[in-house]
Design a protein around this motif. Sequence first.
Motif: not given
Length: 205
Positions: A74, A129, A159, A162
């Motif tokens: 990030e 996300e 993303e 994640h």
Amino acid sequence: MNTEQRNNATKTMLGLKLPTDPRWVNVAEKNIAEILIDHAYCEQKAASSCISLIIQYPEKEKLREVLMPVVSEEWAHFRMVLKEMNTRGIELGPQRRDEYVHLLYNSMRHGGTRDQQLGERLFLNALIEARSCERFRILSQEISDESLRDFYHELMISEAGHYVNFIDLAKEYLSAEYVKTRWEEWLETEAEVIRNLEVRGDRVH
Ligand SMILES: [Fe+2]
Ligand SMILES: [Fe+2]
């Protein structure tokens, strides 16, 4: 991609119940400087949120193991966005109020066990996300700036990873049944938040 195809992709990829309003990308493209500034702060908040989870749950080794690399990713995204801004002569400026995250945050359930409280945080992060991933996919497919298309394509993939990390962590600390039920409720909540938010071309969400 037409609206129906986009709706289907959203549902199958991420479980989101309401696709982004098709008008969003048109206004976003006209306000790309504002989108990049908002986006930079989204990346910063994602990194900060993982750091606070790690320090608030020091007994959870698996959580730390999974989230430490996410913090790095990030933060790398934050730097990538700043670089894109720099090449376009865009200044960072102050952080803006994030209505989407604020509304989701207010929907968190209080009480329950420590693991259920952690679950709320993990679901909140997973939703952000997922929605970011969906919006980055739209940007990667629909804006005219080729270099930004590639940029958003790369971020979309990251993303999505994640999102999986947060859901997997929820399954690590909570029963499969609990995760299934509560995640479904969260998806409904998120759709309601999106439905009630004004379509703004100066925000990622
Ligand atoms: Fe990111
Ligand atoms: Fe992320």
